[in-house]
Design a protein around this motif. Structure first.
Motif, PDB file in Angstrom:
ATOM      1  N   ASP A 191      -4.112  -0.018  12.555  1.00  0.00           N
ATOM      2  CA  ASP A 191      -5.063  -0.134  13.667  1.00  0.00           C
ATOM      3  C   ASP A 191      -4.953  -1.501  14.321  1.00  0.00           C
ATOM      4  OD1 ASP A 191      -7.347  -0.400  15.323  1.00  0.00           O
ATOM      5  OD2 ASP A 191      -8.576  -0.973  13.593  1.00  0.00           O
ATOM      6  N   GLY A 192      -4.310  -1.544  15.496  1.00  0.00           N
ATOM      7  CA  GLY A 192      -4.254  -2.763  16.303  1.00  0.00           C
ATOM      8  C   GLY A 192      -4.794  -2.515  17.691  1.00  0.00           C
ATOM      9  N   ILE A 193      -5.872  -1.717  17.779  1.00  0.00           N
ATOM     10  CA  ILE A 193      -6.385  -1.299  19.096  1.00  0.00           C
ATOM     11  C   ILE A 193      -7.076  -2.461  19.802  1.00  0.00           C
ATOM     12  CG2 ILE A 193      -7.845   0.339  20.330  1.00  0.00           C
ATOM     13  CD1 ILE A 193      -7.573   2.220  17.892  1.00  0.00           C
ATOM     14  N   THR A 194      -8.034  -3.093  19.128  1.00  0.00           N
ATOM     15  CA  THR A 194      -8.740  -4.225  19.740  1.00  0.00           C
ATOM     16  C   THR A 194      -8.661  -5.418  18.801  1.00  0.00           C
ATOM     17  OG1 THR A 194     -10.885  -3.656  18.787  1.00  0.00           O
ATOM     18  CG2 THR A 194     -10.341  -2.682  20.924  1.00  0.00           C
ATOM     19  N   ALA A 241     -11.452   1.974   8.206  1.00  0.00           N
ATOM     20  CA  ALA A 241     -10.220   1.609   7.530  1.00  0.00           C
ATOM     21  C   ALA A 241     -10.360   1.741   6.022  1.00  0.00           C
ATOM     22  CB  ALA A 241      -9.841   0.175   7.896  1.00  0.00           C
ATOM     23  N   ASP A 242      -9.233   2.007   5.371  1.00  0.00           N
ATOM     24  CA  ASP A 242      -9.188   1.942   3.911  1.00  0.00           C
ATOM     25  C   ASP A 242      -8.989   0.502   3.457  1.00  0.00           C
ATOM     26  OD1 ASP A 242      -9.224   4.859   3.290  1.00  0.00           O
ATOM     27  OD2 ASP A 242      -7.380   4.820   4.461  1.00  0.00           O
ATOM     28  N   ALA A 243      -8.352  -0.291   4.299  1.00  0.00           N
ATOM     29  CA  ALA A 243      -8.115  -1.699   3.991  1.00  0.00           C
ATOM     30  C   ALA A 243      -8.037  -2.473   5.302  1.00  0.00           C
ATOM     31  CB  ALA A 243      -6.828  -1.873   3.199  1.00  0.00           C
ATOM     32  N   THR A 244      -8.409  -3.731   5.237  1.00  0.00           N
ATOM     33  CA  THR A 244      -8.289  -4.627   6.383  1.00  0.00           C
ATOM     34  C   THR A 244      -7.511  -5.856   5.952  1.00  0.00           C
ATOM     35  OG1 THR A 244     -10.362  -3.890   7.397  1.00  0.00           O
ATOM     36  CG2 THR A 244      -9.549  -6.070   8.026  1.00  0.00           C
ATOM     37  N   LEU A 272       0.818  -1.210   0.000  1.00  0.00           N
ATOM     38  CA  LEU A 272       0.000   0.000   0.000  1.00  0.00           C
ATOM     39  C   LEU A 272       0.856   1.267   0.000  1.00  0.00           C
ATOM     40  CD1 LEU A 272      -2.729  -1.163   2.544  1.00  0.00           C
ATOM     41  CD2 LEU A 272      -3.092  -0.630   0.136  1.00  0.00           C
ATOM     42  N   LEU A 273       1.996   1.194   0.676  1.00  0.00           N
ATOM     43  CA  LEU A 273       2.881   2.358   0.719  1.00  0.00           C
ATOM     44  C   LEU A 273       3.607   2.577  -0.599  1.00  0.00           C
ATOM     45  CD1 LEU A 273       4.452   1.890   4.260  1.00  0.00           C
ATOM     46  CD2 LEU A 273       3.087   3.850   3.518  1.00  0.00           C
ATOM     47  N   GLY A 274       3.921   1.484  -1.277  1.00  0.00           N
ATOM     48  CA  GLY A 274       4.723   1.600  -2.497  1.00  0.00           C
ATOM     49  C   GLY A 274       6.197   1.719  -2.156  1.00  0.00           C
ATOM     50  N   ARG A 275       6.603   2.805  -1.571  1.00  0.00           N
ATOM     51  CA  ARG A 275       7.986   3.013  -1.122  1.00  0.00           C
ATOM     52  C   ARG A 275       8.000   2.990   0.400  1.00  0.00           C
ATOM     53  NH1 ARG A 275      12.809   5.239  -3.006  1.00  0.00           N
ATOM     54  NH2 ARG A 275      14.048   6.324  -1.417  1.00  0.00           N
ATOM     55  N   VAL A 276       8.675   2.010   0.974  1.00  0.00           N
ATOM     56  CA  VAL A 276       8.698   1.867   2.429  1.00  0.00           C
ATOM     57  C   VAL A 276       9.732   2.791   3.054  1.00  0.00           C
ATOM     58  CG1 VAL A 276       9.093   0.254   4.336  1.00  0.00           C
ATOM     59  CG2 VAL A 276       7.880  -0.507   2.287  1.00  0.00           C
ATOM     60  N   ALA A 304      -3.427   9.827   5.786  1.00  0.00           N
ATOM     61  CA  ALA A 304      -2.825   8.493   5.874  1.00  0.00           C
ATOM     62  C   ALA A 304      -3.758   7.406   5.349  1.00  0.00           C
ATOM     63  CB  ALA A 304      -2.468   8.181   7.328  1.00  0.00           C
ATOM     64  N   VAL A 305      -3.168   6.337   4.834  1.00  0.00           N
ATOM     65  CA  VAL A 305      -3.910   5.121   4.558  1.00  0.00           C
ATOM     66  C   VAL A 305      -4.116   4.405   5.890  1.00  0.00           C
ATOM     67  CG1 VAL A 305      -3.888   2.896   3.367  1.00  0.00           C
ATOM     68  CG2 VAL A 305      -2.898   4.907   2.262  1.00  0.00           C
ATOM     69  N   VAL A 306      -5.360   4.110   6.235  1.00  0.00           N
ATOM     70  CA  VAL A 306      -5.662   3.444   7.498  1.00  0.00           C
ATOM     71  C   VAL A 306      -5.874   1.955   7.228  1.00  0.00           C
ATOM     72  CG1 VAL A 306      -7.213   3.337   9.483  1.00  0.00           C
ATOM     73  CG2 VAL A 306      -6.700   5.545   8.421  1.00  0.00           C
ATOM     74  N   VAL A 307      -5.082   1.116   7.887  1.00  0.00           N
ATOM     75  CA  VAL A 307      -5.140  -0.326   7.692  1.00  0.00           C
ATOM     76  C   VAL A 307      -5.515  -0.988   9.014  1.00  0.00           C
ATOM     77  CG1 VAL A 307      -3.875  -2.402   6.999  1.00  0.00           C
ATOM     78  CG2 VAL A 307      -3.379  -0.211   5.888  1.00  0.00           C
ATOM     79  N   ALA A 308      -6.577  -1.766   8.999  1.00  0.00           N
ATOM     80  CA  ALA A 308      -7.013  -2.483  10.199  1.00  0.00           C
ATOM     81  C   ALA A 308      -6.327  -3.840  10.274  1.00  0.00           C
ATOM     82  CB  ALA A 308      -8.527  -2.662  10.188  1.00  0.00           C
ATOM     83  N   VAL A 309      -5.938  -4.223  11.471  1.00  0.00           N
ATOM     84  CA  VAL A 309      -5.322  -5.522  11.722  1.00  0.00           C
ATOM     85  C   VAL A 309      -6.428  -6.525  12.034  1.00  0.00           C
ATOM     86  CG1 VAL A 309      -3.692  -6.820  13.141  1.00  0.00           C
ATOM     87  CG2 VAL A 309      -3.247  -4.413  12.602  1.00  0.00           C
ATOM     88  N   ASP A 310      -6.679  -7.441  11.130  1.00  0.00           N
ATOM     89  CA  ASP A 310      -7.664  -8.517  11.268  1.00  0.00           C
ATOM     90  C   ASP A 310      -9.101  -8.029  11.173  1.00  0.00           C
ATOM     91  OD1 ASP A 310      -8.043 -11.220  11.318  1.00  0.00           O
ATOM     92  OD2 ASP A 310      -7.904 -11.438  13.490  1.00  0.00           O
ATOM     93  N   LEU A 311      -9.406  -6.864  11.777  1.00  0.00           N
ATOM     94  CA  LEU A 311     -10.775  -6.366  11.859  1.00  0.00           C
ATOM     95  C   LEU A 311     -10.714  -4.927  12.348  1.00  0.00           C
ATOM     96  CD1 LEU A 311     -13.903  -7.730  12.158  1.00  0.00           C
ATOM     97  CD2 LEU A 311     -13.358  -7.331  14.541  1.00  0.00           C
TER      98      LEU A 311
END
Length: 473
Positions: free
Chosen positions: A117-120, A169-172, A41-45, A144-151
């Motif tokens: 996102d790794g809050i819960t 999230a933009d992606a999970t 998603l970042l393209g360039r890390v 920012a691109v918001v990515v959820a971890v698992d859910l």
């Protein structure tokens, strides 16, 4: 086919796998897949600014380990600790890789390129706590691109409920299997694009929720053989329309003509309007019992107070009941039928059938469709932003339709869907398959017709052949 399993099943599979792996290996698998997805998603890390929102659970640990991998590739990674404790191994890995813990989340989140996102975790219930909710809002309002971890944090993994504030999230990136909440609104709209990371879970053969894909639909669509004629392909009867709503009959017939049956037999007062649009229709003034043989009935769109529901329900062929046909519906009469029944309510009609508020159905669509199917002993297609199809047998997975567009919220689109599903019933598909295939094609046709512009119901009907070709081609 996308398959989704409840939290209890996922945790049992994880426990079984962890018992056979070295300590921490499963989390490392998840973190590796998560980091790879974020890098894509970042393209360039190198040089990217990444912020981790870290709670107390395993999702926080996944985020920390993934952040460590990104830091080793040159990203500037900051962790915002939002739980009572953080995963110590993950935190050590992050700091060793050059990441840091941020004292002020509002100093780093607005400048981030990606927020993880790794809050819960998947066992979370209820909305976010105030501190976490404020940080989640800041992430959503950033670039920012918001990515959820698992859910996404704050949504219910099992039901799709969103009881309070949640991460949008933009992606999970989900691990091992999809969770029902990722496929069902209102939670689905919080998840964004979905990516599944295989971590080696051994899951039961029957999921709780499933979503068809092109190949699944293609296998189910009726295909005429060389010896087929219009009657062998099936005849669908449509009882719809009234003096006030003749258009409902036209639209239901439009859907039926494009659903795979060999002929459409229309019964009702809108015969002239139907023939003006579709002269190939077999028209009869009624009653339904004298109209001729059919392999399935569709009744209800635009029917008003016109009688016929009881007579159609007394028939020995599959019946689809929609719209006005749902109002006088007796659960006992439906359950007593010898042939299958399909009900196609929207949320308001489902609420009336269940005796609850519409808002209750919309907040818990999965519970509502299961309850309706069980109460009526019928297959239920619950229309809406996520269309769900439930069989009367509670052990059969609910199907969530992945196609569609908000532009489908237009008058008459449900009439087209009813005709399409009824035609598939007459062509020989089983009720659950007919309903879910119809929903899939209907949504796909709406996308084709719309292309992000307003559409009318007749546009959806006209686009059905193209959607059919998309699936089979």
């Amino acid at each position: 086919m996308r398959s989704a399993y409840r939290v209890e099943t996922v945790r049992a599979a994880e426990a079984e796998l962890m018992a056979r792996l070295p300590g921490g290996a499963l989390m490392q698998r998840a973190a590796a897949g998560l980091a790879a997805a974020c890098a894509g998603l970042l393209g360039r890390v190198s040089g990217a600014r990444v912020v981790l929102l870290v709670g107390s659970g395993d999702n926080g640990g996944d985020a920390l380990y993934a952040g460590a991998r990104l830091a080793r590739r040159g990203a500037g990674v900051s962790a915002v600790l939002l739980g009572s404790r953080a995963h110590q191994g993950g935190l050590a890995a992050l700091t060793t890789a050059g990441g840091r813990v941020a004292d002020d989340p509002f100093a780093v989140v607005p400048r981030a390129d990606l927020v993880l996102d790794g809050i819960t975790g998947i066992g979370g219930r209820g909305g976010l706590r105030p501190e976490a909710a404020a940080v989640a809002r800041a992430a959503r309002s950033s670039q920012a691109v918001v990515v959820a971890v698992d859910l996404p944090s704050g949504v219910d993994a099992d039901t799709g409920r969103v009881a309070g504030e949640a991460v949008r999230a933009d992606a999970t990136v989900t691990f091992g299997t999809y969770k029902p909440g990722l496929l069902i609104d209102p939670a689905r709209e919080y998840a964004g694009a979905l990516r599944l990371v295989d971590i080696g879970l051994a899951l039961p053969p029957v999921p709780d929720v499933e979503a068809l894909q092109h190949a699944d639909v293609a296998r189910l669509l009726p295909v005429p053989a060389a010896e087929s004629d219009k009657y062998r392909r099936g005849v669908v009867g449509v009882v719809a329309g009234s003096a006030r709503y003749p258009g409902a009959a036209v639209l239901a017939v439009a859907g039926a003509l494009r659903g795979g049956a060999g002929a459409v037999r229309y019964v009702g007062p809108a015969g002239e309007a139907v023939l003006a649009h579709y002269p190939e229709t077999l028209v009869h003034g009624g009653p339904p019992g004298k109209a001729g043989r059919v392999q399935a009935w569709v009744i209800g769109p635009g029917l008003g107070d016109t009688p016929g529901v009881e007579e159609v329900l007394d028939s020995d062929v599959p019946v689809l009941v929609d719209a006005d046909g749902l109002r006088p519906l007796d659960p006992a009469a439906v359950r007593a039928r010898s042939a299958p029944t399909v009900l196609t309510p929207h949320a308001g009609e489902a609420a009336a059938l269940l005796g609850v508020a519409r808002e209750e159905v919309e907040a818990a669509r999965l519970d509502a469709v299961r309850e309706l199917a069980g109460r009526y002993g019928a297959t239920v297609l619950l229309k809406g932003s996520t269309t769900l199809v439930a069989a009367p047998d509670a052990d059969v997975p609910v199907r969530a339709n992945p196609t569609g567009t908000p532009w489908l919220a237009t008058a008459g689109s449900g009439d087209v869907l009813s005709g399409l599903a009824g035609s598939l019933l007459a062509a020989g598909l089983r009720p659950r398959d007919a309903a879910s295939v119809a929903a899939y094609l209907h949504g796909l046709a709406a996308r084709r017709a719309s292309r992000s512009a307003p559409i009318a119901a007749h546009d959806v009907a006209s686009a059905l052949p193209g959607a059919w070709r998309d699936v089979t081609g």
